[in-house]
Motif scaffolding. Structure first.
Motif, PDB file in Angstrom:
ATOM      1  N   UNK A  59     -14.401 -19.347  -3.083  1.00  0.00           N
ATOM      2  CA  UNK A  59     -14.581 -17.955  -2.647  1.00  0.00           C
ATOM      3  C   UNK A  59     -14.801 -17.006  -3.811  1.00  0.00           C
ATOM      4  N   UNK A  60     -14.811 -17.536  -5.042  1.00  0.00           N
ATOM      5  CA  UNK A  60     -15.053 -16.735  -6.251  1.00  0.00           C
ATOM      6  C   UNK A  60     -14.059 -15.570  -6.351  1.00  0.00           C
ATOM      7  N   UNK A 118     -10.394 -18.995   4.787  1.00  0.00           N
ATOM      8  CA  UNK A 118      -9.793 -19.530   6.013  1.00  0.00           C
ATOM      9  C   UNK A 118      -9.439 -20.990   5.752  1.00  0.00           C
ATOM     10  N   UNK A 119      -8.157 -21.257   5.599  1.00  0.00           N
ATOM     11  CA  UNK A 119      -7.698 -22.592   5.264  1.00  0.00           C
ATOM     12  C   UNK A 119      -7.324 -23.384   6.512  1.00  0.00           C
ATOM     13  N   UNK A 169     -17.444 -16.083   1.055  1.00  0.00           N
ATOM     14  CA  UNK A 169     -16.413 -16.578   1.961  1.00  0.00           C
ATOM     15  C   UNK A 169     -16.268 -18.078   1.741  1.00  0.00           C
ATOM     16  N   UNK A 170     -15.071 -18.591   1.967  1.00  0.00           N
ATOM     17  CA  UNK A 170     -14.832 -20.028   1.835  1.00  0.00           C
ATOM     18  C   UNK A 170     -13.880 -20.487   2.925  1.00  0.00           C
ATOM     19  N   UNK A 190     -16.752 -13.253   9.540  1.00  0.00           N
ATOM     20  CA  UNK A 190     -16.449 -13.331   8.109  1.00  0.00           C
ATOM     21  C   UNK A 190     -17.577 -12.687   7.313  1.00  0.00           C
ATOM     22  N   UNK A 191     -18.802 -13.016   7.697  1.00  0.00           N
ATOM     23  CA  UNK A 191     -19.990 -12.494   7.011  1.00  0.00           C
ATOM     24  C   UNK A 191     -20.052 -10.972   7.142  1.00  0.00           C
ATOM     25  N   UNK A 192     -19.790 -10.468   8.335  1.00  0.00           N
ATOM     26  CA  UNK A 192     -19.908  -9.033   8.599  1.00  0.00           C
ATOM     27  C   UNK A 192     -18.964  -8.211   7.728  1.00  0.00           C
TER      28      UNK A 192
END
Length: 266
Positions: free
Chosen positions: A32-33, A108-109, A135-136, A125-127
């Motif tokens: 997710x940087x 989101x794990x 996102x990861x 998530x994108x929005x």
């Protein structure tokens, strides 16, 4: 919002499951940087392990919001994170209550595979991501490469009425499926990595004891079975692991996919 699958099963979750899944969190945060000073959203936080790790990275100049659909799990997260300034909220990952471009990272794990509509969740998530950010997510793969989901697969064979719920563990089993979902949600530069860890238990009894207490989704369903079916499930799981007796040391290989993608800038 659907009934939380882990409602009522937070007791024992950390001891049984979180200690294993924590091994994969560093890779999730790297994907997710996440950096110092960022604002991070942790969806399906469970008992808060990923939120804690994210807070360690972003530091006092950053912030973490962590949410879960289960009030019971969120209460466990509140206990685990009580000394940290993590904001905890009840939320549905498929309908996030945040404006567009709100976060520097979304993680989101091991939760996306339980969404009724994972594609919708990823679109959310994108929005809420800012342009150029990442996102990861991490997901389980197959029963044979899972830690406790393999027990759910055995239960589903003995109790077919439970199969639909339990098979959610494996709803995103391949790199291709996860890549397709992330690309369809709009993410670019999508990368998928496979990670495996050997998880050690002192014995099969040590491995299975939490399930018998009702921890995790598999445990919730196990304790509802009749005693005779419980014995059959336990024996089948033990046989599948090649454990000749309940007292011998056990190592189970757990595999996850970690997918990441970037919101297109501009």
């Amino acid at each position: 919002m659907a009934e939380p699958i882990y409602a009522g099963a937070s007791e024992g979750y950390d001891e049984l499951f979180a200690r294993a899944t924590q091994l994969f969190i560093p890779s999730l945060l790297r994907a997710a940087h996440i950096e110092s000073g960022q604002t991070v959203l942790d969806v399906a936080t469970g008992t808060g392990a990923a939120a804690r790790a994210a807070m360690d990275v972003v530091g006092s100049s950053g912030s973490v919001i962590a949410g879960d659909a289960s009030p019971t799990m969120l209460e466990a997260a509140r206990r685990n994170l009580k000394e940290l300034p993590v904001r905890l909220e009840i939320l549905d990952g498929q309908e996030l209550p945040y404006p567009d471009n709100r976060f520097d990272a979304v993680i989101c794990q091991l939760g996306l595979m339980f969404f009724n509509d994972p594609a919708r969740g990823l679109s959310e998530f994108y929005r809420v991501l800012r342009n150029g950010r990442w996102a990861a997510v991490s997901v389980t793969t197959t029963a044979e490469r899972s830690l406790f989901a393999r027990i759910g697969a055995v239960i589903a064979r003995h109790a077919p009425e439970k199969a639909e719920k339990l098979n959610r563990f494996f709803s995103i089993p391949t790199t291709e499926r996860l890549r397709s979902l992330m690309g369809g949600a709009g993410f670019r530069e999508v990368e998928i990595q496979t990670e495996s860890r050997g998880i050690e238990f002192a014995s099969f009894d040590g491995y299975f004891s939490g399930i018998e207490k009702g921890a995790t989704l598999s445990g919730q369903e196990f304790v509802q079975l009749s005693p005779s079916v419980q014995r059959r499930v336990r024996d089948e799981v033990r046989d599948s692991l090649g454990v000749p007796d309940d007292g011998r040391r056990l190592v189970i290989e757990m595999e996850v996919l970690i997918g990441s993608g970037r919101r297109q800038s501009g």
